[in-house]
Motif scaffolding. Structure first.
Motif: not given
Length: 267
Positions: A63-85
């Motif tokens: 599922g959705e994760n950050i760097a392969g180690c932080v998944t949704a069961d650890k907390g609320e995942i969000f997206k962040y945009t700066r300078d188009g990235t």
């Protein structure tokens, strides 16, 4: 059948090599090498069964994760945009006291989970995020602090390793609300001039033999942080840098110092 015969033959040669060279060190390497080669050839001749997991492998998050180690069961995942990235972050835990963590140049959010999980266990909220860019990275820390503050955290700490430590120091001076404290772990890029105006409580944690973060520099930064409400410098034995301190011999001391500092300034 031939494959099994090859495997048994290799095993017999290996046993003979182990039992027949006792007291003859000079002969042992050649016999062992020959047996190992036969065993390797036998293994190569036998196909690996399909559909079976690789030994000692960790399943990849689906599922959705950050760097392969932080998944949704650890907390609320969000997206962040700066300078188009677009990058991702997560807010873990609950409470009115929280921390934004900024990792070192070659680090990831995964490296800071030992600290994040300890803080969460003590009733704190922690925001981990993928750094958007190495150009003006303190802007990312500022935005993450605002996000945590807007989420209801009343006491916001800024914690960072190496360049992340400098991000935290610089971000503290850019925020419109006072931070509860700044913690720099192996802040080798932080310069004395960066902390001249810092009023927030300030903790530095570093290893005495860390060539990337010279102890002399940490002491110079400490001396310059005269306006800080509570400046502290903890020097640990070792040469580990930034998040590597958490899994080293002095790891528990580093983690305890950080959590104790947060507790002290959470009132």
């Amino acid at each position: 059948m031939r494959r099994h015969a090859l495997g048994l033959g290799a095993l017999a040669m290996l046993l003979a090599a182990c039992g027949g060279n006792t007291g003859d060190p000079a002969a042992a390497p050649a016999a062992t090498t020959s047996a190992a080669a036969s065993a390797t050839e036998s293994a190569a001749a036998s196909p690996t069964p399909t559909g079976l997991p690789t030994p000692n492998s960790s399943p990849s998050p689906t599922g959705e994760n950050i760097a392969g180690c932080v998944t949704a069961d650890k907390g609320e995942i969000f997206k962040y945009t700066r300078d188009g990235t677009v990058t991702k972050g997560v807010i873990m835990g609950k409470g009115k006291v929280g921390a934004v963590v900024s990792y070192e140049r070659r680090g990831t959010v995964c490296d800071w989970l030992p600290l994040a999980e300890r803080l969460v266990a003590e009733g704190r909220r922690v925001l981990l995020f993928d750094r958007n860019d190495v150009v003006s990275p303190e802007k990312d820390t500022v935005e993450m602090a605002r996000r945590l503050h807007d989420a209801g955290v009343e006491k916001v700490f800024l914690i960072g390793g190496s360049m992340g430590g400098r991000q935290s120091v610089l971000a503290a001076g850019l925020l419109k609300f006072p931070v509860a404290g700044v913690i720099s772990v192996s802040g080798g890029t932080t310069q004395p001039g960066d902390v001249t105006a810092l009023k927030a409580p300030f903790l530095q944690v570093t290893a005495d033999e860390d060539s990337t973060a010279p102890l002399e520099l940490a002491r110079a930064v400490y001396q310059e942080a005269k306006k800080s409400a509570d400046r502290q410098l903890l020097v640990l034995n070792g040469r580990e840098h930034a998040s590597a301190l958490f899994t080293a011999e002095q790891g528990d001391k580093a983690l305890q110092a950080i959590t104790a500092f947060v507790t002290k300034h959470s009132g």
